[in-house]
Design a protein around this motif. Structure first.
Motif, PDB file in Angstrom:
ATOM      1  N   ILE A  38       0.737  -1.195   0.108  1.00  0.00           N
ATOM      2  CA  ILE A  38      -0.039   0.043  -0.096  1.00  0.00           C
ATOM      3  C   ILE A  38       0.746   1.256   0.137  1.00  0.00           C
ATOM      4  O   ILE A  38       0.779   2.358  -0.810  1.00  0.00           O
ATOM      5  CB  ILE A  38      -0.861   0.117   1.059  1.00  0.00           C
ATOM      6  N   GLY A  39       2.111   1.121   0.789  1.00  0.00           N
ATOM      7  CA  GLY A  39       2.675   2.467   0.901  1.00  0.00           C
ATOM      8  C   GLY A  39       3.673   2.381  -0.367  1.00  0.00           C
ATOM      9  O   GLY A  39       3.694   3.874  -0.813  1.00  0.00           O
ATOM     10  N   MET A  40       3.941   1.532  -1.070  1.00  0.00           N
ATOM     11  CA  MET A  40       4.733   1.821  -2.481  1.00  0.00           C
ATOM     12  C   MET A  40       3.742   2.167  -3.508  1.00  0.00           C
ATOM     13  O   MET A  40       4.159   2.527  -4.167  1.00  0.00           O
ATOM     14  CB  MET A  40       5.201   0.175  -2.664  1.00  0.00           C
ATOM     15  N   ALA A  41       2.561   1.638  -3.387  1.00  0.00           N
ATOM     16  CA  ALA A  41       1.712   2.064  -4.473  1.00  0.00           C
ATOM     17  C   ALA A  41       1.782   3.598  -4.977  1.00  0.00           C
ATOM     18  O   ALA A  41       1.247   3.876  -5.912  1.00  0.00           O
ATOM     19  CB  ALA A  41       0.061   1.691  -4.162  1.00  0.00           C
ATOM     20  N   SER A  42       1.475   4.433  -3.738  1.00  0.00           N
ATOM     21  CA  SER A  42       1.521   5.593  -3.737  1.00  0.00           C
ATOM     22  C   SER A  42       2.706   6.315  -4.667  1.00  0.00           C
ATOM     23  O   SER A  42       2.694   7.205  -5.441  1.00  0.00           O
ATOM     24  CB  SER A  42       1.450   6.536  -2.528  1.00  0.00           C
ATOM     25  N   PHE A  43       3.857   5.646  -4.572  1.00  0.00           N
ATOM     26  CA  PHE A  43       5.069   5.998  -5.533  1.00  0.00           C
ATOM     27  C   PHE A  43       4.678   6.042  -6.869  1.00  0.00           C
ATOM     28  O   PHE A  43       5.494   6.626  -7.652  1.00  0.00           O
ATOM     29  CB  PHE A  43       6.223   5.156  -5.173  1.00  0.00           C
ATOM     30  N   PHE A  44       3.839   5.241  -7.298  1.00  0.00           N
ATOM     31  CA  PHE A  44       3.604   4.771  -8.747  1.00  0.00           C
ATOM     32  C   PHE A  44       2.640   5.827  -9.232  1.00  0.00           C
ATOM     33  O   PHE A  44       2.287   5.934 -10.345  1.00  0.00           O
ATOM     34  CB  PHE A  44       3.402   3.484  -9.180  1.00  0.00           C
ATOM     35  N   ASP A  92       0.180  10.167   0.237  1.00  0.00           N
ATOM     36  CA  ASP A  92       1.153   9.877   1.420  1.00  0.00           C
ATOM     37  C   ASP A  92       0.875  10.738   2.656  1.00  0.00           C
ATOM     38  O   ASP A  92       1.108  10.417   3.758  1.00  0.00           O
ATOM     39  CB  ASP A  92       2.575  10.408   0.865  1.00  0.00           C
ATOM     40  N   VAL A  93       0.194  12.004   2.623  1.00  0.00           N
ATOM     41  CA  VAL A  93      -0.050  12.891   3.703  1.00  0.00           C
ATOM     42  C   VAL A  93      -0.928  12.143   4.512  1.00  0.00           C
ATOM     43  O   VAL A  93      -0.884  12.272   5.913  1.00  0.00           O
ATOM     44  CB  VAL A  93      -0.631  14.200   3.105  1.00  0.00           C
ATOM     45  N   PHE A  94      -1.909  11.406   4.108  1.00  0.00           N
ATOM     46  CA  PHE A  94      -2.756  10.695   4.768  1.00  0.00           C
ATOM     47  C   PHE A  94      -2.452   9.296   5.315  1.00  0.00           C
ATOM     48  O   PHE A  94      -2.642   8.924   6.349  1.00  0.00           O
ATOM     49  CB  PHE A  94      -4.156  10.500   4.110  1.00  0.00           C
ATOM     50  N   TRP A  95      -1.705   8.647   4.554  1.00  0.00           N
ATOM     51  CA  TRP A  95      -1.089   7.234   4.685  1.00  0.00           C
ATOM     52  C   TRP A  95      -0.107   7.350   5.789  1.00  0.00           C
ATOM     53  O   TRP A  95       0.059   6.419   6.555  1.00  0.00           O
ATOM     54  CB  TRP A  95      -0.676   6.665   3.558  1.00  0.00           C
ATOM     55  N   ALA A  96       0.979   8.260   5.883  1.00  0.00           N
ATOM     56  CA  ALA A  96       2.198   8.338   6.681  1.00  0.00           C
ATOM     57  C   ALA A  96       1.753   8.235   8.195  1.00  0.00           C
ATOM     58  O   ALA A  96       2.203   7.402   8.869  1.00  0.00           O
ATOM     59  CB  ALA A  96       2.843   9.477   6.356  1.00  0.00           C
ATOM     60  N   LEU A 144       8.242   8.908   8.943  1.00  0.00           N
ATOM     61  CA  LEU A 144       8.884  10.011   8.349  1.00  0.00           C
ATOM     62  C   LEU A 144       9.290   9.480   6.875  1.00  0.00           C
ATOM     63  O   LEU A 144       9.252  10.056   5.911  1.00  0.00           O
ATOM     64  CB  LEU A 144      10.438  10.258   8.995  1.00  0.00           C
ATOM     65  N   GLU A 145       9.673   8.087   6.709  1.00  0.00           N
ATOM     66  CA  GLU A 145       9.547   7.217   5.505  1.00  0.00           C
ATOM     67  C   GLU A 145       8.605   7.721   4.328  1.00  0.00           C
ATOM     68  O   GLU A 145       8.840   7.736   3.293  1.00  0.00           O
ATOM     69  CB  GLU A 145       9.883   6.023   5.487  1.00  0.00           C
ATOM     70  N   GLU A 146       7.391   7.729   5.044  1.00  0.00           N
ATOM     71  CA  GLU A 146       6.024   7.839   4.142  1.00  0.00           C
ATOM     72  C   GLU A 146       6.108   9.285   3.678  1.00  0.00           C
ATOM     73  O   GLU A 146       5.293   9.754   2.568  1.00  0.00           O
ATOM     74  CB  GLU A 146       5.067   7.217   4.571  1.00  0.00           C
ATOM     75  N   LEU A 147       6.496  10.153   4.483  1.00  0.00           N
ATOM     76  CA  LEU A 147       6.310  11.673   4.327  1.00  0.00           C
ATOM     77  C   LEU A 147       7.208  12.317   3.387  1.00  0.00           C
ATOM     78  O   LEU A 147       7.120  13.085   2.478  1.00  0.00           O
ATOM     79  CB  LEU A 147       6.335  12.501   5.757  1.00  0.00           C
ATOM     80  N   PRO A 155       9.394  12.521   0.117  1.00  0.00           N
ATOM     81  CA  PRO A 155       9.314  11.890  -1.046  1.00  0.00           C
ATOM     82  C   PRO A 155      10.332  11.184  -1.402  1.00  0.00           C
ATOM     83  O   PRO A 155      11.592  11.686  -1.213  1.00  0.00           O
ATOM     84  CB  PRO A 155       9.013  13.274  -2.033  1.00  0.00           C
ATOM     85  N   GLY A 156      10.053  10.135  -2.206  1.00  0.00           N
ATOM     86  CA  GLY A 156      11.318   9.319  -2.551  1.00  0.00           C
ATOM     87  C   GLY A 156      11.429   7.899  -2.103  1.00  0.00           C
ATOM     88  O   GLY A 156      11.541   6.908  -2.559  1.00  0.00           O
ATOM     89  N   PRO A 157      11.718   7.756  -0.722  1.00  0.00           N
ATOM     90  CA  PRO A 157      11.838   6.417   0.150  1.00  0.00           C
ATOM     91  C   PRO A 157      10.775   5.565   0.316  1.00  0.00           C
ATOM     92  O   PRO A 157      10.802   4.730   0.848  1.00  0.00           O
ATOM     93  CB  PRO A 157      12.624   6.905   1.300  1.00  0.00           C
ATOM     94  N   ASP A 158       9.726   5.908  -0.573  1.00  0.00           N
ATOM     95  CA  ASP A 158       8.518   4.975  -0.375  1.00  0.00           C
ATOM     96  C   ASP A 158       8.727   3.428  -0.898  1.00  0.00           C
ATOM     97  O   ASP A 158       7.945   2.761  -0.320  1.00  0.00           O
ATOM     98  CB  ASP A 158       7.132   5.479  -1.366  1.00  0.00           C
ATOM     99  N   LEU A 159       9.684   3.272  -1.473  1.00  0.00           N
ATOM    100  CA  LEU A 159      10.159   1.931  -1.956  1.00  0.00           C
ATOM    101  C   LEU A 159      10.909   1.127  -0.931  1.00  0.00           C
ATOM    102  O   LEU A 159      10.784  -0.215  -0.906  1.00  0.00           O
ATOM    103  CB  LEU A 159      11.077   1.785  -3.425  1.00  0.00           C
ATOM    104  N   ILE A 160      10.924   1.790   0.362  1.00  0.00           N
ATOM    105  CA  ILE A 160      11.725   1.075   1.500  1.00  0.00           C
ATOM    106  C   ILE A 160      10.483   0.054   2.154  1.00  0.00           C
ATOM    107  O   ILE A 160       9.471   0.794   2.762  1.00  0.00           O
ATOM    108  CB  ILE A 160      12.416   1.920   2.502  1.00  0.00           C
TER     109      ILE A 160
END
Length: 97
Positions: free
Chosen positions: A23-29, A38-42, A67-70, A72-77
């Motif tokens: 779910i967290g990675m989906a927003s990256f795409f 991500d603002v809501f998911w984090a 922090l990782e979700e907020l 931009p960029g490290p959503d793939l972790i």
């Protein structure tokens, strides 16, 4: 004192973590919409992490997830999967509930 956790509970947490990481990675795409999601998911992801893993380690993991979700960029972790690995594979001292 070592606390043992049944394999079924370990597997359930692993599958939950994999789903939450997906779910967290989906927003990256989703280019622009992903940042808004991500603002809501984090905060939700951080809170879920603290509920899945109790104690100080869970609190720290929740902050890292937030922090990782907020940022931009490290959503793939895969933070939930990394926490599962730390808890059940690498942490040999004790296995928390």
């Amino acid at each position: 004192m070592k606390v043992t956790v049944p394999n079924a509970q370990r597997k359930r947490k692993l599958w939950q973590g994999l789903l939450l990481d997906a779910i967290g990675m989906a927003s990256f795409f989703l280019p622009v919409l992903g940042d808004v999601i991500d603002v809501f998911w984090a905060p939700l992801a951080g809170w879920l992490m603290t509920k899945m893993y109790k104690g100080r380690v869970g609190q720290i993991a929740g902050i890292v997830t937030l922090l990782e979700e907020l940022v931009p960029g490290p959503d793939l972790i895969p933070t939930f999967t990394i926490m599962w690995l730390y808890t059940y594979i690498f942490n040999k001292d004790k296995t928390p509930l």
